[in-house]
Scaffold this active site. Structure first.
Site, PDB file in Angstrom:
ATOM      1  N   CYS A  19       0.806  -1.226   0.000  1.00 49.25           N
ATOM      2  CA  CYS A  19       0.000   0.000   0.000  1.00 49.25           C
ATOM      3  C   CYS A  19       0.842   1.281   0.000  1.00 49.25           C
ATOM      4  O   CYS A  19       1.338   1.674  -1.045  1.00 49.25           O
ATOM      5  CB  CYS A  19      -0.990  -0.038   1.158  1.00 49.25           C
ATOM      6  SG  CYS A  19      -2.344   1.096   0.888  1.00 49.25           S
ATOM      7  N   HIS A  74      -3.153  -5.608   2.625  1.00 49.92           N
ATOM      8  CA  HIS A  74      -2.723  -5.692   4.024  1.00 49.92           C
ATOM      9  C   HIS A  74      -3.338  -6.959   4.586  1.00 49.92           C
ATOM     10  O   HIS A  74      -3.871  -7.781   3.865  1.00 49.92           O
ATOM     11  CB  HIS A  74      -3.282  -4.512   4.825  1.00 49.92           C
ATOM     12  CG  HIS A  74      -2.729  -3.183   4.486  1.00 49.92           C
ATOM     13  ND1 HIS A  74      -1.521  -2.760   4.958  1.00 49.92           N
ATOM     14  CD2 HIS A  74      -3.230  -2.150   3.769  1.00 49.92           C
ATOM     15  CE1 HIS A  74      -1.304  -1.517   4.539  1.00 49.92           C
ATOM     16  NE2 HIS A  74      -2.328  -1.128   3.817  1.00 49.92           N
TER      17      HIS A  74
HETATM   18  N1  GLN Z   1      -2.137   6.692   2.961  1.00 45.92           N
HETATM   19  C1  GLN Z   1      -2.246   5.900   1.775  1.00 45.92           C
HETATM   20  C2  GLN Z   1      -3.636   5.892   1.209  1.00 45.92           C
HETATM   21  O1  GLN Z   1      -4.571   6.183   1.905  1.00 45.92           O
HETATM   22  C3  GLN Z   1      -1.767   4.491   2.042  1.00 45.92           C
HETATM   23  C4  GLN Z   1      -2.699   3.760   2.953  1.00 45.92           C
HETATM   24  C5  GLN Z   1      -2.197   2.416   3.340  1.00 45.92           C
HETATM   25  O2  GLN Z   1      -1.015   2.161   3.407  1.00 45.92           O
HETATM   26  N2  GLN Z   1      -3.109   1.540   3.643  1.00 45.92           N
HETATM   27  O3  GLN Z   1      -3.821   5.577   0.061  1.00 45.92           O
END
Ligand code: GLN
Length: 734
Positions: free
Chosen positions: A565, A676
């Site tokens: 992510c 994740h």
């Molecule tokens: N902050 C980033 C987003 O919202 C990554 C989020 C994350 O790592 N889950 O896209």
């Protein structure tokens, strides 16, 4: 303040308990009140159901206090609608992120709530930097009041060695690492910014926990006008001491005397299902509640320290959240530090996820007792516990499912206490015997697991039990930016790789690499970098660019990267958040932009180039390594250029963007994904694939050692997910 008073209570933990305490304090003072929290049947009503009642009370001019617990996400709305008179902000930590996305957005929501109720007196926890930050942002300082633990005591409480993350690691003003003199929970402390931009504020109420027993705490309160007030709180644990302090400060601001407040506090009982002890002919048990890592860690640590501890049961239900279900927080629980070597009973419809998590915390399979029938399992544990107590930790839906059934079969000590208190009696629980010592014998059987600073993510301990013969079978993993990028269970991937490597006789040495740390690419075969809030990505991206030459070299040499992510986005050209442009390394030909809506929920994708399975029972799909399961939670939408190779095709969820087509991207041995979860524990074949690639990187053609790891819990989780998501058919034959 008018004749009608509205009180709103919010925060991650303690809302219900603070409501209960306040209700009792006002009841004792003879003040008429209404609340959306009902002690007798453990019921919470929606705060919105009280709008009309508040209006009517105001119209009638009747004296009435409304004590309402509100969800963090709804707080600003209620604060404005009700024009609250008092507001309590207890603490903030990761919780229900499937609803809230990122903690930063919660912080701004709560701040907005305070601004929208400019007349409200706000009672804030000084020891939580995220809460204190909200207070610091409010212009009218006169209406902000803080409570906190005695500084000396706070500094003594240093559990840093037991934590792998600090929720509020950085100063919100300058981004520097906050210094903590002592740390309790995941971010309570006497903190300050080394650049002088922010520090723990002065307290209007300071309290001390003088002693702690199984059923109560001895506390001392110091108000500005009256000091040294001692009381016995019939609700044990430090968490409840904080809850009592929040309620006490509010009661004083409302106008009750210090003596009145302290007397009433001594007659408060815990909410149902929390620290609630039952006696049955078969034995004694105590119900506990936790729905987030902070509460889990604190409650579990507390239970394991009790003198009468005689067994542990855990239940995870999460009903009502089947399709957005977020269990990533299980990987933030400190199970690795569980100082306990006995059996663990596990029930609830997400029992396999819990079991999988515990297996990766090195809990031997033989110690896990999974059961469909809670009562049978309880009977077995009670039988073993003899005269001791079985501690049973449940989540909200598990507790609502089980508590009425248990209450019908066993007698709750809270009912007996309530009768005594209602008859005007008092309870003395023998606080003289209080001790912080743990008397449970098994607790000493585990090797001590003190961690060093380098072990900030609790990972080095994984390598402790390596045997001599493994020493030349070594792989090294660089874990990039764990202090900043650690959301949604990513740490579980590293735990998984470590343990699966070990099952092949390979030692996986984990080095955490933070901002300003040097990165020597010749050392590492594997790299892991997880996701985080936009602001946390903002903290690391410049350092990441500084490290670009080493990272590029590593990728070109065939080292293995798993980037999840936030990390995946930074491997692309850039990420345009709502506020800034975060330049990436451009190794993956893609770019990311803040999307119209947040993409949250279960994610399932089929590996690029793989054929969809023809046999589609849940068990078949579970065994198919090309079906990859994850949990996504991102605001950024990623768009691949024509030259990019996607990691897979989306079968359920969003993946790269709102089009729900492709997911992630691959370049050489770099895997970027939105999954994740933690990702690897539920996709063990992928974990093995990464390990094998890392092995090839280090040892070339030397045969990749065979594994002895059994994956039955992973397979059970996978099969359950395929059924839940409606992907499988023909499951009757399973
Ligand atoms: N902050 C980033 C987003 O919202 C990554 C989020 C994350 O790592 N889950 O896209």
């Amino acid at each position: 303040m008018g004749i009608v008073t509205t009180i709103l209570i919010t925060g991650t933990n303690g809302k219900t308990s603070i409501c209960h305490i306040l209700k009792e304090v006002f009841r004792q003072a003879g003040i008429p009140l209404q609340s959306n929290i009902h002690w007798h049947d453990d019921r919470t009503e929606r705060a919105a159901d009280y709008f009309t009642a508040v209006e009517e009370s105001r119209a009638r001019g009747e004296p009435m206090v409304y004590i309402l617990e509100v969800e963090e996400s709804e707080f600003a709305y209620f604060a404005e609608q009700l024009q609250a008179d008092f507001i309590v902000l207890a603490n903030l930590s990761r919780n229900q992120l499937n609803l809230y996305g990122e903690l930063d957005s919660l912080v701004s929501n709560l701040k907005r709530g305070l601004e929208l109720a400019p007349q409200a007196q706000a009672i804030l926890c000084a020891d939580d930097p995220l809460v204190a930050y909200i207070g610091a942002e409010i212009e009218d300082k006169e209406r902000i009041h803080y409570y906190g633990l005695d500084a000396h005591e706070l500094n003594e409480l240093d559990n840093r060695s037991e934590h792998f993350l600090i929720e509020a690691a950085h100063c919100n003003y300058c981004g520097a690492e906050l210094e903590y003199r002592g740390l309790s929970f995941s971010n309570f402390g006497d903190y300050y910014c080394p650049n002088g931009d922010f520090q723990r504020p002065e307290r209007d109420l300071e309290f001390s926990q003088l002693g702690e027993g199984q059923k109560c705490s001895r506390l001392r309160f110091d108000f500005p006008d009256v000091k040294n007030l001692e009381l016995e709180l019939l609700m044990p644990s430090l968490m409840n001491a904080y809850n009592a302090a929040a309620a006490a400060l509010l009661a004083r601001l409302f106008g009750l005397s210090a003596e009145q407040t302290i007397y009433a506090l001594g007659r408060c009982l815990p909410p149902r299902g929390r620290f609630e002890r039952f006696n049955s002919p078969m034995g004694n048990f105590c119900l506990l509640r936790a729905d987030n890592p902070e509460a889990y860690n604190a409650t579990l640590a507390w239970a394991l320290q009790q003198e009468d501890f005689g067994g542990l049961m855990l239940s995870l239900d999460q009903t009502g959240q089947e399709h957005s279900s977020d269990l990533s927080w299980l990987w933030d629980i400190l199970f690795e530090k569980l100082p306990f070597a006995g059996q663990i009973g596990i029930t609830g419809n997400r029992k396999y996820d819990l079991a999988l998590r515990l297996r990766y915390a090195s809990v031997a399979k033989g110690r896990l007792e999974l059961a469909q029938n809670d009562l049978e399992l309880l009977a077995r544990f009670l039988n073993r516990a003899k005269s001791k107590t079985v501690y049973w930790l449940l989540d909200k839906s598990g507790s609502h499912r089980m508590r009425p059934e248990l209450a019908a079969r066993a007698s709750s000590e809270l009912d007996q206490w309530r009768q005594i208190l209602n008859a005007g009696g008092s309870l003395s629980l023998g606080s003289a015997k209080m001790t912080g010592e743990c008397a449970y014998s098994e607790i000493h059987e585990q090797p001590e697991r003190k961690l060093t600073a380098k072990d900030s993510m609790g990972l080095v301990s994984l390598q402790r039990d390596r045997s001599e013969k493994n020493l030349d079978h070594r792989l090294r993993l660089a874990y990039l930016y764990p202090a900043e990028l650690n959301l949604y269970g990513d740490r579980g991937n590293v735990l998984c790789l470590g343990q699966r490597a070990r099952s092949r006789g390979i030692e996986l040495e984990v080095h955490t690499i933070g901002r300003k740390d040097e990165l020597n690419p010749s050392l590492y075969d594997l790299y892991f970098m997880g996701g985080g809030q936009d602001s946390d990505q903002g903290l690391v991206y410049q350092d990441f660019i500084q490290k670009a030459p080493e990272i590029r070299l590593a990728i070109e040499s065939g080292a293995v990267f798993l980037c999840i992510c936030g990390a995946y986005q930074l491997m692309g050209k850039h990420y345009l958040t709502a506020e800034q442009k975060l330049t990436g390394l451009g190794i993956l030909p893609l770019e990311t932009r803040a999307g119209e809506e947040r993409m949250v929920g279960e994610l399932l994708f089929l590996m690029n180039g793989a054929k969809p399975a023809t046999e589609r029972t849940a068990a078949d799909l579970a065994r198919d390594p090309n079906y990859l399961l994850g949990y996504e939670n991102h605001g950024g939408e990623t768009f691949l250029e024509a030259s990019a190779t996607p990691f897979g095709q989306v079968l359920y969820g969003y993946g790269n963007n709102l089009r729900r087509e492709n997911e992630g991207a691959i370049y050489k041995n770099l895997y970027g994904t939105y999954a994740h979860g933690a990702f690897l524990p539920r996709n063990p074949a992928m974990a093995d694939r990464l390990l094998e690639l890392a092995w090839r990187h280090r040892y070339g053609d030397l045969p990749f050692p065979k594994s002895q790891s059994a994956d039955e819990y992973a397979m059970a989780c996978r099969a359950e997910a395929f059924k839940r998501l409606g992907l499988s058919n023909g499951d009757l034959e399973d």
